[in-house]
Design an enzyme around this catalytic site. Sequence first.
Site, mmCIF file in Angstrom:
data_model
loop_
_atom_site.group_PDB
_atom_site.id
_atom_site.type_symbol
_atom_site.label_atom_id
_atom_site.label_comp_id
_atom_site.label_asym_id
_atom_site.label_seq_id
_atom_site.Cartn_x
_atom_site.Cartn_y
_atom_site.Cartn_z
ATOM 1 N N ASN A 122 8.625 3.030 18.432
ATOM 2 C CA ASN A 122 9.455 2.726 19.603
ATOM 3 C C ASN A 122 10.293 1.492 19.302
ATOM 4 O OD1 ASN A 122 10.075 2.529 22.671
ATOM 5 N ND2 ASN A 122 9.244 0.500 22.177
ATOM 6 N N GLU A 123 11.562 1.561 19.602
ATOM 7 C CA GLU A 123 12.464 0.411 19.406
ATOM 8 C C GLU A 123 12.137 -0.292 18.087
ATOM 9 O OE1 GLU A 123 12.964 -2.014 22.969
ATOM 10 O OE2 GLU A 123 13.837 -0.314 24.029
ATOM 11 N N TYR A 132 19.578 0.498 29.325
ATOM 12 C CA TYR A 132 19.278 0.016 30.675
ATOM 13 C C TYR A 132 20.549 -0.474 31.359
ATOM 14 C CZ TYR A 132 14.252 0.171 29.766
ATOM 15 O OH TYR A 132 12.966 0.604 29.510
ATOM 16 N N GLU A 154 14.253 5.889 27.580
ATOM 17 C CA GLU A 154 14.149 4.749 28.502
ATOM 18 C C GLU A 154 15.517 4.524 29.119
ATOM 19 O OE1 GLU A 154 12.157 1.166 27.169
ATOM 20 O OE2 GLU A 154 10.765 2.329 25.930
ATOM 21 N N GLN A 199 10.315 2.764 34.940
ATOM 22 C CA GLN A 199 9.079 3.447 34.653
ATOM 23 C C GLN A 199 8.491 4.013 35.940
ATOM 24 O OE1 GLN A 199 6.314 1.213 32.270
ATOM 25 N NE2 GLN A 199 7.864 0.528 30.813
HETATM 26 O O1 AHR Z 1 10.459 -0.558 29.655
HETATM 27 C C1 AHR Z 1 10.223 -1.877 29.287
HETATM 28 C C2 AHR Z 1 10.491 -2.142 27.815
HETATM 29 O O2 AHR Z 1 11.853 -1.975 27.555
HETATM 30 C C3 AHR Z 1 9.834 -1.222 26.834
HETATM 31 O O3 AHR Z 1 8.536 -1.595 26.538
HETATM 32 C C4 AHR Z 1 10.692 -1.334 25.627
HETATM 33 O O4 AHR Z 1 10.679 -0.165 24.837
HETATM 34 C C5 AHR Z 1 12.057 -1.670 26.202
HETATM 35 O O5 AHR Z 1 12.634 -2.746 25.567
#
Ligand code: AHR
Length: 433
Positions: free
Chosen positions: A185-186, A253, A309, A358
């Site tokens: 992840n990331e 985001y 995400e 989330q």
């Molecule tokens: O969703 C919060 C965080 O955002 C996650 O853990 C990460 O993958 C992202 O940077």
Amino acid sequence: MKKTPVLLLLVALFLTSAVRSQTVQLSVSDTSGPQISRNIYGHFSEHLGRCIYDGFWTGDHIRMDIVDALKKIKIPVLRWPGGCFADQYHWRDAIGPKDQRKRTVNATWGMVTEDNSFGTHEFLELCGLLGCQPYVAGNVGSGTPEEMENWLEYLNFNGKSTLADLRRQNGRQEPWNVSFWGVGNESWGCGGNMTPEYYAGEYNRYSEFCKDYPGAPLKLIASGANGPDYNWTEVVMKNINRGRTWGLSTHYYTVAGTRQHKGSATSFGEDDYFKAMEACLRMETIVNKHSAIMDKYDPKKKIALVVDEWGIWTDAEPGTNPAFLYQQNSMRDALIAATTLNIFNNHADRVKMAALAQTVNVLQALVLTDKDKMLLTPTYHVFDLYKVHQDAHSLAVKFSSPDYGHGGEKIPAVNVSASKDSSGAVHISSGKS
Ligand code: AHR
């Protein structure tokens, strides 16, 4: 020349104060486009703040009020255990008798004690109750290919082996046949600070040890770009074993302010509102540009773009632990959800899975809890309205949006997606800025 049948609609849209009520004419093609995978409507649950503990999991049980609410919106897939937490997670710490599970520290999210009472068995029981597919993010950052290989054997092997027997001893006879599997992840950040070149090598090494057990073919998902980092997608697509890849992720985001001061979830003026909608609409460019790069290496679109995400990220609610990312939810969140889902519906040829960040009590949540109370957020109701698009065929929509102008800038005031379901019903969904 054959004419494409269209449905013509006049829609009265009541827009923000800056845009007077206007009539928008839409034409919807009756020619079916790609199928909108139900997995676009997926969700994400991390060991972060009160998403798992004091969210899905209270004391020693899964909260059935949350399960029932998510079943109602037909949750198709749930991603776990992170996020950043995935790359510090060691699955063996969280199996077997609860009192013998390891106590670790959630060093990513607030240095709180992780008692591991919610682990592999509990997560898969939750997915069983929800009737959804599990999507597990494996640990590349601080794990090993052996650890990942062992976890998959524990989960998916139906024969005799020490690990499959351990699973049985821990109460699960049949394998779970987990299919969606994230390789890190990331990895450009909290997942190991890797360059795309280095990650592509790691992906190839780890994926070699991700075995397809009988009846359990894996759908491997490579760790993808940080929003508009197109070089990541270019290098990874070029260098990974594409034949062994089901999807490539990206995370984006919506932030109205700066990284340090993201702004309040509820107390905002038009300026913050406009900036948030402008940022949300950037998802369209992000999807288009990643897709164009993927088209170069995968013209038949076999590899999915997985936006696993997304959502608005604001400042944490005053008085709460800032590392827990607890934020409130308003009509702005609902419009961000609707707008983003319209973008995904309209790119269903490439976007085949997504996960809102989330599900419970963290970031743009569907459900907020306070002890044994629970509320469903405006975002939840958008997923309820949009569930009609799951597995339907997308329909092209033509319309011209009025502008919404603020502070000398303009964004489209309206966005739309449409689909036709298996019964022939046409559903049109509109978001607005
Ligand atoms: O969703 C919060 C965080 O955002 C996650 O853990 C990460 O993958 C992202 O940077």
